[in-house]
Design a protein around this motif. Structure first.
Motif, PDB file in Angstrom:
ATOM      1  N   SER A  15      -0.915  -9.980  -4.856  1.00 32.15           N
ATOM      2  CA  SER A  15      -0.736 -10.355  -3.449  1.00 32.15           C
ATOM      3  C   SER A  15      -0.401  -9.145  -2.591  1.00 32.15           C
ATOM      4  CB  SER A  15       0.375 -11.406  -3.327  1.00 32.15           C
ATOM      5  OG  SER A  15       0.029 -12.598  -3.998  1.00 32.15           O
ATOM      6  N   VAL A  16       0.477  -8.276  -3.128  1.00 36.05           N
ATOM      7  CA  VAL A  16       0.833  -7.063  -2.389  1.00 36.05           C
ATOM      8  C   VAL A  16      -0.388  -6.168  -2.209  1.00 36.05           C
ATOM      9  CG1 VAL A  16       2.162  -4.921  -2.506  1.00 36.05           C
ATOM     10  CG2 VAL A  16       3.249  -7.093  -3.076  1.00 36.05           C
ATOM     11  N   ARG A  17      -1.169  -6.033  -3.274  1.00 32.47           N
ATOM     12  CA  ARG A  17      -2.364  -5.188  -3.185  1.00 32.47           C
ATOM     13  C   ARG A  17      -3.342  -5.723  -2.147  1.00 32.47           C
ATOM     14  NH1 ARG A  17      -7.173  -5.761  -5.315  1.00 32.47           N
ATOM     15  NH2 ARG A  17      -6.496  -7.379  -6.788  1.00 32.47           N
ATOM     16  N   LEU A  18      -3.581  -7.041  -2.185  1.00 31.37           N
ATOM     17  CA  LEU A  18      -4.509  -7.638  -1.233  1.00 31.37           C
ATOM     18  C   LEU A  18      -3.990  -7.521   0.194  1.00 31.37           C
ATOM     19  CD1 LEU A  18      -5.564 -10.858  -3.192  1.00 31.37           C
ATOM     20  CD2 LEU A  18      -6.915  -8.778  -2.827  1.00 31.37           C
ATOM     21  N   ARG A  19      -2.676  -7.704   0.344  1.00 30.92           N
ATOM     22  CA  ARG A  19      -2.091  -7.583   1.682  1.00 30.92           C
ATOM     23  C   ARG A  19      -2.225  -6.154   2.199  1.00 30.92           C
ATOM     24  NH1 ARG A  19       3.972  -9.684   2.713  1.00 30.92           N
ATOM     25  NH2 ARG A  19       2.894 -11.654   2.215  1.00 30.92           N
ATOM     26  N   GLU A  61      -6.429  -1.729  10.050  1.00 32.29           N
ATOM     27  CA  GLU A  61      -6.104  -0.470  10.721  1.00 32.29           C
ATOM     28  C   GLU A  61      -7.354   0.395  10.877  1.00 32.29           C
ATOM     29  OE1 GLU A  61      -3.990   2.640  12.525  1.00 32.29           O
ATOM     30  OE2 GLU A  61      -3.636   0.498  12.304  1.00 32.29           O
ATOM     31  N   ALA A  62      -8.167   0.431   9.817  1.00 30.00           N
ATOM     32  CA  ALA A  62      -9.414   1.206   9.896  1.00 30.00           C
ATOM     33  C   ALA A  62     -10.334   0.637  10.970  1.00 30.00           C
ATOM     34  CB  ALA A  62     -10.116   1.210   8.541  1.00 30.00           C
ATOM     35  N   LEU A  63     -10.388  -0.705  11.058  1.00 28.59           N
ATOM     36  CA  LEU A  63     -11.206  -1.339  12.086  1.00 28.59           C
ATOM     37  C   LEU A  63     -10.673  -1.032  13.478  1.00 28.59           C
ATOM     38  CD1 LEU A  63     -13.553  -3.233  12.734  1.00 28.59           C
ATOM     39  CD2 LEU A  63     -11.960  -5.164  12.501  1.00 28.59           C
ATOM     40  N   ARG A  64      -9.345  -1.051  13.620  1.00 34.39           N
ATOM     41  CA  ARG A  64      -8.738  -0.747  14.920  1.00 34.39           C
ATOM     42  C   ARG A  64      -9.061   0.684  15.349  1.00 34.39           C
ATOM     43  NH1 ARG A  64      -4.805   1.953  16.967  1.00 34.39           N
ATOM     44  NH2 ARG A  64      -4.086   2.666  14.927  1.00 34.39           N
ATOM     45  N   VAL A  65      -8.914   1.617  14.405  1.00 40.21           N
ATOM     46  CA  VAL A  65      -9.206   3.024  14.712  1.00 40.21           C
ATOM     47  C   VAL A  65     -10.683   3.191  15.060  1.00 40.21           C
ATOM     48  CG1 VAL A  65      -9.323   5.337  13.721  1.00 40.21           C
ATOM     49  CG2 VAL A  65      -7.311   3.912  13.310  1.00 40.21           C
ATOM     50  N   SER A  66     -11.551   2.503  14.291  1.00 37.76           N
ATOM     51  CA  SER A  66     -12.983   2.584  14.564  1.00 37.76           C
ATOM     52  C   SER A  66     -13.320   2.028  15.940  1.00 37.76           C
ATOM     53  CB  SER A  66     -13.753   1.822  13.483  1.00 37.76           C
ATOM     54  OG  SER A  66     -15.131   1.819  13.749  1.00 37.76           O
ATOM     55  N   ASN A  67     -12.714   0.887  16.288  1.00 37.23           N
ATOM     56  CA  ASN A  67     -12.964   0.294  17.604  1.00 37.23           C
ATOM     57  C   ASN A  67     -12.487   1.200  18.723  1.00 37.23           C
ATOM     58  OD1 ASN A  67     -14.173  -2.002  16.612  1.00 37.23           O
ATOM     59  ND2 ASN A  67     -12.312  -3.227  16.605  1.00 37.23           N
ATOM     60  N   GLU A  68     -11.314   1.794  18.544  1.00 40.75           N
ATOM     61  CA  GLU A  68     -10.799   2.714  19.562  1.00 40.75           C
ATOM     62  C   GLU A  68     -11.731   3.908  19.727  1.00 40.75           C
ATOM     63  OE1 GLU A  68      -6.822   3.848  18.652  1.00 40.75           O
ATOM     64  OE2 GLU A  68      -5.953   1.924  19.294  1.00 40.75           O
ATOM     65  N   LYS A 110      -5.804  -5.506   3.141  1.00 35.68           N
ATOM     66  CA  LYS A 110      -6.120  -6.171   4.411  1.00 35.68           C
ATOM     67  C   LYS A 110      -5.552  -5.367   5.580  1.00 35.68           C
ATOM     68  CE  LYS A 110      -5.435 -10.595   6.824  1.00 35.68           C
ATOM     69  NZ  LYS A 110      -4.532 -10.161   7.904  1.00 35.68           N
ATOM     70  N   THR A 111      -4.304  -4.911   5.421  1.00 38.02           N
ATOM     71  CA  THR A 111      -3.686  -4.112   6.484  1.00 38.02           C
ATOM     72  C   THR A 111      -4.447  -2.818   6.706  1.00 38.02           C
ATOM     73  OG1 THR A 111      -1.507  -5.039   5.971  1.00 38.02           O
ATOM     74  CG2 THR A 111      -1.554  -2.981   7.216  1.00 38.02           C
ATOM     75  N   ALA A 112      -4.841  -2.172   5.602  1.00 38.26           N
ATOM     76  CA  ALA A 112      -5.587  -0.922   5.707  1.00 38.26           C
ATOM     77  C   ALA A 112      -6.946  -1.154   6.369  1.00 38.26           C
ATOM     78  CB  ALA A 112      -5.773  -0.297   4.325  1.00 38.26           C
ATOM     79  N   ALA A 113      -7.613  -2.260   6.002  1.00 35.55           N
ATOM     80  CA  ALA A 113      -8.914  -2.565   6.600  1.00 35.55           C
ATOM     81  C   ALA A 113      -8.783  -2.852   8.088  1.00 35.55           C
ATOM     82  CB  ALA A 113      -9.550  -3.757   5.892  1.00 35.55           C
TER      83      ALA A 113
END
Length: 345
Positions: free
Chosen positions: A126-130, A138-145, A133-136
């Motif tokens: 669960s920790v790994r998946l969480r 964040e990567a999406l947020r950075v990409s969108n910015e 998900k958080t990393a993905a």
């Protein structure tokens, strides 16, 4: 749980502590025990290397839920598995709501340690998946910015390029002696400015995919009013625009239509020495459509009158309306000229 882990086990039952320490130790794990919630919290604070924690529910002084709350206050608290002798679902639900990753019903024997180890595995997953998900996200947020920044830069450069073209057309117009050619170049310059205004709106706002039409139309109206007004013949352009956003392509088409209709009204509705008013209204007509109205109180349209200008403006109006899957209609009952366009968002 294939690889050895460092585990903190908190339980007031000495026999269970020894059982967990012995059986998990045989499986390669390092188990540190604590006999109370307070002791467990202090051990976690003093040793940040723990990878997993198990907390018993029934403990004197500080029970499991209180201990869980204190553990979660410690920075970088590892995942917690809740252990209880009660099979009541409310206990498990309360623990999960309080931040536990898994829960295990306590029993005596190897099967309890098996279930505990399995719960640890689920907690780590669960920790790994969480984290993934958080990393993905964040990567999406950075990409969108980054994409938004690039789009703003593109719009900035397009606006500057169009401004340069407009300036060149203006320079050419000043050196042309033929009056018809001069008027055609001036019309071209205004059309370029109408498109450039969209890109200025895009790079100066937080939106890069849509245009605030009230602000965009206000900029066009102000520019056209300054262009066509003179001390002898004022052109008073009144704008009533709702704060509606349109996609960039639709905004460009609508801006070109407004530019052509207002320019036509300024040129042909009133005499060279006559002041006059032009009214522009842009509003939502229903949840799926908007309506644009441009009207004046001038001489109106006559089917018998000869065509004025080159006819390019009419072709532009038809093309831009078609790009909006619509067409312009004219209200023949209006005493001046009233053009109406209804289109989908």
């Amino acid at each position: 749980m294939k690889q050895p882990r460092r585990i903190l086990y908190i339980d007031d039952d000495a026999g269970i502590r020894r059982l967990v320490e012995k059986l998990l130790g045989r499986r390669g794990h390092t188990v540190v025990t604590a006999s109370s919630g307070a002791e467990g919290v202090e051990k976690l604070k003093g040793d940040p290397s723990f990878e997993l924690i198990a907390v018993d529910h029934y403990m004197p002084g500080m029970d499991g839920l209180q201990t869980l709350a204190e553990l979660r206050k410690v920075p970088n608290c590892p995942p917690v598995v809740y252990v209880t002798g009660s099979e009541e679902s409310t206990v498990a639900v309360g623990a999960l709501k309080a931040g536990a990753f898994e829960y295990v019903v306590k029993s005596v024997g190897d099967d309890f340690v098996d279930r505990l180890e399995q719960a640890f595995s689920h907690a780590l997953t669960s920790v790994r998946l969480r984290n993934e998900k958080t990393a993905a996200e964040e990567a999406l947020r950075v990409s969108n910015e980054r994409l938004q920044t690039l789009l703003k830069e593109v719009n900035h450069r397009v606006a500057n390029s169009l401004q340069l073209v407009s300036a060149m057309v203006s320079m050419q117009s000043r050196h042309v002696e033929d009056e018809a050619a001069k008027k055609a170049l001036d019309d071209t310059q205004r059309r370029i400015q109408a498109i450039a205004q969209v890109h200025r709106s895009l790079y100066t706002s937080d939106e890069v995919e849509s245009v605030a039409m009230d602000e965009y139309l206000a900029a066009i109206v102000t520019e056209l009013e300054d262009t066509w007004s003179s001390p002898q013949a004022r052109r008073d352009i009144q704008l009533n625009a709702e704060p509606i956003k349109l996609e960039t392509d639709k905004a460009v088409s609508l801006g070109m239509i407004v530019n052509e209709l207002i320019s036509n009204a300024c040129k042909y509705a009133y005499g060279d020495q006559e002041s006059g008013e032009i009214r522009v209204k842009f509003a939502r007509s229903n949840p799926h459509q908007f309506t644009l109205t441009v009207e004046d109180d001038g001489c109106g349209l006559s089917s018998d009158a000869p065509a004025q200008g080159t006819g390019l403006g009419s072709r532009i109006l038809t093309a831009m309306a078609s790009s909006l899957s619509s067409k312009l209609t004219y209200d023949e009952a209006h005493r001046g000229c009233r053009a109406v366009l209804v289109a989908d968002f």
